[in-house]
Motif scaffolding. Structure first.
Motif, PDB file in Angstrom:
ATOM      1  N   MET A   1       0.807  -1.293   0.086  1.00 16.08           N
ATOM      2  CA  MET A   1      -0.177   0.143   0.013  1.00 16.08           C
ATOM      3  C   MET A   1       0.962   1.293  -0.115  1.00 16.08           C
ATOM      4  O   MET A   1       1.852   1.369   0.714  1.00 16.08           O
ATOM      5  CB  MET A   1      -0.985   0.021   1.326  1.00 16.08           C
ATOM      6  CG  MET A   1      -1.767   1.360   1.303  1.00 16.08           C
ATOM      7  SD  MET A   1      -2.899   1.398   2.878  1.00 16.08           S
ATOM      8  CE  MET A   1      -3.782   0.015   2.507  1.00 16.08           C
ATOM      9  N   THR A   2       0.588   2.130  -0.979  1.00 18.52           N
ATOM     10  CA  THR A   2       1.398   3.374  -1.102  1.00 18.52           C
ATOM     11  C   THR A   2       0.744   4.278   0.183  1.00 18.52           C
ATOM     12  O   THR A   2      -0.414   4.196   0.598  1.00 18.52           O
ATOM     13  CB  THR A   2       1.195   4.063  -2.361  1.00 18.52           C
ATOM     14  OG1 THR A   2       0.085   4.536  -2.598  1.00 18.52           O
ATOM     15  CG2 THR A   2       1.693   3.364  -3.449  1.00 18.52           C
ATOM     16  N   ALA A   3       1.566   5.243   0.357  1.00 13.89           N
ATOM     17  CA  ALA A   3       1.308   6.392   1.546  1.00 13.89           C
ATOM     18  C   ALA A   3      -0.070   6.921   0.811  1.00 13.89           C
ATOM     19  O   ALA A   3      -1.095   7.366   1.908  1.00 13.89           O
ATOM     20  CB  ALA A   3       2.343   7.240   1.718  1.00 13.89           C
ATOM     21  N   ASP A   4      -0.224   7.185  -0.395  1.00 13.85           N
ATOM     22  CA  ASP A   4      -1.432   8.056  -0.818  1.00 13.85           C
ATOM     23  C   ASP A   4      -2.670   7.124  -0.641  1.00 13.85           C
ATOM     24  O   ASP A   4      -3.682   7.573  -0.458  1.00 13.85           O
ATOM     25  CB  ASP A   4      -1.133   8.612  -2.363  1.00 13.85           C
ATOM     26  CG  ASP A   4      -0.536   9.701  -2.334  1.00 13.85           C
ATOM     27  OD1 ASP A   4      -0.031  10.345  -1.512  1.00 13.85           O
ATOM     28  OD2 ASP A   4      -0.120  10.288  -3.486  1.00 13.85           O
ATOM     29  N   ALA A   5      -2.580   5.723  -0.938  1.00 18.97           N
ATOM     30  CA  ALA A   5      -3.727   4.828  -0.805  1.00 18.97           C
ATOM     31  C   ALA A   5      -4.156   4.956   0.647  1.00 18.97           C
ATOM     32  O   ALA A   5      -5.374   4.423   0.934  1.00 18.97           O
ATOM     33  CB  ALA A   5      -2.997   3.498  -1.109  1.00 18.97           C
ATOM     34  N   ALA A   6      -3.438   5.216   1.722  1.00 15.29           N
ATOM     35  CA  ALA A   6      -4.096   5.167   2.949  1.00 15.29           C
ATOM     36  C   ALA A   6      -5.030   6.691   3.428  1.00 15.29           C
ATOM     37  O   ALA A   6      -5.642   6.800   4.338  1.00 15.29           O
ATOM     38  CB  ALA A   6      -2.795   5.335   4.060  1.00 15.29           C
ATOM     39  N   LEU A   7      -4.736   7.670   2.494  1.00 17.44           N
ATOM     40  CA  LEU A   7      -5.433   8.792   2.591  1.00 17.44           C
ATOM     41  C   LEU A   7      -6.876   8.429   2.041  1.00 17.44           C
ATOM     42  O   LEU A   7      -7.481   7.443   1.438  1.00 17.44           O
ATOM     43  CB  LEU A   7      -4.747   9.826   1.641  1.00 17.44           C
ATOM     44  CG  LEU A   7      -3.630  10.323   1.955  1.00 17.44           C
ATOM     45  CD1 LEU A   7      -2.980  11.289   0.618  1.00 17.44           C
ATOM     46  CD2 LEU A   7      -3.536  11.015   3.162  1.00 17.44           C
ATOM     47  N   PRO A   8      -7.864   9.212   2.788  1.00 15.60           N
ATOM     48  CA  PRO A   8      -9.221   9.344   2.395  1.00 15.60           C
ATOM     49  C   PRO A   8      -9.379   9.379   0.820  1.00 15.60           C
ATOM     50  O   PRO A   8      -8.933  10.205   0.257  1.00 15.60           O
ATOM     51  CB  PRO A   8      -9.946  10.432   3.293  1.00 15.60           C
ATOM     52  CG  PRO A   8      -9.132  10.640   4.271  1.00 15.60           C
ATOM     53  CD  PRO A   8      -7.641  10.308   3.571  1.00 15.60           C
ATOM     54  N   LEU A   9     -10.474   8.769   0.252  1.00 12.56           N
ATOM     55  CA  LEU A   9     -10.735   8.688  -1.285  1.00 12.56           C
ATOM     56  C   LEU A   9     -10.922  10.263  -1.537  1.00 12.56           C
ATOM     57  O   LEU A   9     -10.529  10.797  -2.640  1.00 12.56           O
ATOM     58  CB  LEU A   9     -11.779   7.905  -1.600  1.00 12.56           C
ATOM     59  CG  LEU A   9     -12.289   7.917  -3.108  1.00 12.56           C
ATOM     60  CD1 LEU A   9     -10.989   7.535  -3.930  1.00 12.56           C
ATOM     61  CD2 LEU A   9     -13.284   6.864  -3.386  1.00 12.56           C
ATOM     62  N   ALA A  10     -11.635  11.115  -0.776  1.00 10.65           N
ATOM     63  CA  ALA A  10     -12.058  12.412  -1.171  1.00 10.65           C
ATOM     64  C   ALA A  10     -10.697  13.185  -1.604  1.00 10.65           C
ATOM     65  O   ALA A  10     -10.683  13.942  -2.507  1.00 10.65           O
ATOM     66  CB  ALA A  10     -12.733  13.079  -0.028  1.00 10.65           C
ATOM     67  N   LEU A  11      -9.687  13.025  -0.472  1.00  5.68           N
ATOM     68  CA  LEU A  11      -8.579  13.706  -0.731  1.00  5.68           C
ATOM     69  C   LEU A  11      -7.567  13.316  -1.872  1.00  5.68           C
ATOM     70  O   LEU A  11      -7.185  14.007  -2.675  1.00  5.68           O
ATOM     71  CB  LEU A  11      -7.664  13.558   0.747  1.00  5.68           C
ATOM     72  CG  LEU A  11      -6.451  14.138   0.637  1.00  5.68           C
ATOM     73  CD1 LEU A  11      -6.706  15.693   0.567  1.00  5.68           C
ATOM     74  CD2 LEU A  11      -5.675  13.997   2.157  1.00  5.68           C
TER      75      LEU A  11
ATOM     76  N   ALA B   1      -5.637  14.012  -7.188  1.00  6.40           N
ATOM     77  CA  ALA B   1      -5.350  13.346  -8.545  1.00  6.40           C
ATOM     78  C   ALA B   1      -6.195  14.297  -9.564  1.00  6.40           C
ATOM     79  O   ALA B   1      -5.503  14.674 -10.764  1.00  6.40           O
ATOM     80  CB  ALA B   1      -6.302  11.877  -8.599  1.00  6.40           C
ATOM     81  N   LEU B   2      -7.206  14.938  -9.406  1.00  4.45           N
ATOM     82  CA  LEU B   2      -7.771  15.804 -10.185  1.00  4.45           C
ATOM     83  C   LEU B   2      -7.027  16.958 -10.333  1.00  4.45           C
ATOM     84  O   LEU B   2      -6.558  17.538 -11.479  1.00  4.45           O
ATOM     85  CB  LEU B   2      -9.101  16.361  -9.759  1.00  4.45           C
ATOM     86  CG  LEU B   2     -10.094  17.410 -10.802  1.00  4.45           C
ATOM     87  CD1 LEU B   2     -10.297  16.785 -11.765  1.00  4.45           C
ATOM     88  CD2 LEU B   2     -11.169  17.637  -9.963  1.00  4.45           C
ATOM     89  N   ASP B   3      -6.138  17.655  -9.345  1.00  4.70           N
ATOM     90  CA  ASP B   3      -5.294  18.819  -9.483  1.00  4.70           C
ATOM     91  C   ASP B   3      -4.182  18.110 -10.378  1.00  4.70           C
ATOM     92  O   ASP B   3      -3.596  18.817 -11.233  1.00  4.70           O
ATOM     93  CB  ASP B   3      -4.824  19.180  -8.103  1.00  4.70           C
ATOM     94  CG  ASP B   3      -3.861  20.198  -8.193  1.00  4.70           C
ATOM     95  OD1 ASP B   3      -3.860  21.046  -8.794  1.00  4.70           O
ATOM     96  OD2 ASP B   3      -2.699  20.210  -7.226  1.00  4.70           O
ATOM     97  N   GLU B   4      -3.566  17.181 -10.178  1.00  4.78           N
ATOM     98  CA  GLU B   4      -2.548  16.522 -11.117  1.00  4.78           C
ATOM     99  C   GLU B   4      -2.705  16.544 -12.722  1.00  4.78           C
ATOM    100  O   GLU B   4      -2.055  16.969 -13.280  1.00  4.78           O
ATOM    101  CB  GLU B   4      -2.149  15.289 -10.477  1.00  4.78           C
ATOM    102  CG  GLU B   4      -1.090  14.447 -11.205  1.00  4.78           C
ATOM    103  CD  GLU B   4      -0.497  13.247 -10.387  1.00  4.78           C
ATOM    104  OE1 GLU B   4      -0.461  12.023 -11.422  1.00  4.78           O
ATOM    105  OE2 GLU B   4      -0.776  12.678  -9.310  1.00  4.78           O
TER     106      GLU B   4
ATOM    107  N   LEU C   1     -20.207  14.549  -2.744  1.00  4.90           N
ATOM    108  CA  LEU C   1     -20.106  15.097  -1.038  1.00  4.90           C
ATOM    109  C   LEU C   1     -19.172  16.310  -1.306  1.00  4.90           C
ATOM    110  O   LEU C   1     -19.436  17.150  -0.521  1.00  4.90           O
ATOM    111  CB  LEU C   1     -19.755  13.935  -0.428  1.00  4.90           C
ATOM    112  CG  LEU C   1     -20.503  12.849   0.077  1.00  4.90           C
ATOM    113  CD1 LEU C   1     -19.860  11.821   0.985  1.00  4.90           C
ATOM    114  CD2 LEU C   1     -21.868  13.492   0.894  1.00  4.90           C
ATOM    115  N   LEU C   2     -18.424  16.368  -2.139  1.00  9.59           N
ATOM    116  CA  LEU C   2     -17.593  17.412  -2.317  1.00  9.59           C
ATOM    117  C   LEU C   2     -18.082  18.587  -3.089  1.00  9.59           C
ATOM    118  O   LEU C   2     -17.477  19.736  -3.285  1.00  9.59           O
ATOM    119  CB  LEU C   2     -16.139  17.172  -2.999  1.00  9.59           C
ATOM    120  CG  LEU C   2     -15.264  16.218  -2.192  1.00  9.59           C
ATOM    121  CD1 LEU C   2     -14.028  15.727  -2.951  1.00  9.59           C
ATOM    122  CD2 LEU C   2     -14.716  16.859  -0.799  1.00  9.59           C
TER     123      LEU C   2
END
Length: 99
Positions: free
Chosen positions: A1-11, A16-19, A51-52
């Protein structure tokens, strides 16, 4: 699991959208592309995007960071002005702390 995968999906969705927006200079990204990037189902991603957004759910309006639109039969996600402003503030905080 990557560090990003541990973050909430919303974040992860906003990141990812910004990238993608910065990489391709477009103003929207398809739900299908975001699902592949995030290894998430379309239904999970669309729930988070809702939700966002600014939809009213259980009497409370969302933060209005994203907008989902259907374009030629494809669901697209775009950042709103509020979402862009949040990312600009976040980048400025990251730069000022040396991150």
């Amino acid at each position: 699991m990557t560090a990003d995968a541990a973050l909430p999906l919303a974040l992860r969705l906003v990141m990812a959208l910004d990238e993608e927006l910065r990489a391709h200079g477009d103003d929207r990204v398809s739900v299908a592309r975001l699902c592949k990037m995030l290894d998430a189902s379309a239904s999970a991603l669309m729930r988070e995007a809702t939700l966002l957004g600014d939809a009213e759910i259980a009497g409370q309006r969302g933060p209005g960071l994203l907008r989902m639109e259907q374009e030629n039969g494809r669901w697209m996600v775009r950042l709103t002005d509020a979402g862009l402003a949040l990312l600009v503030r976040q980048r400025a905080c990251g730069e000022s702390t040396g991150d």
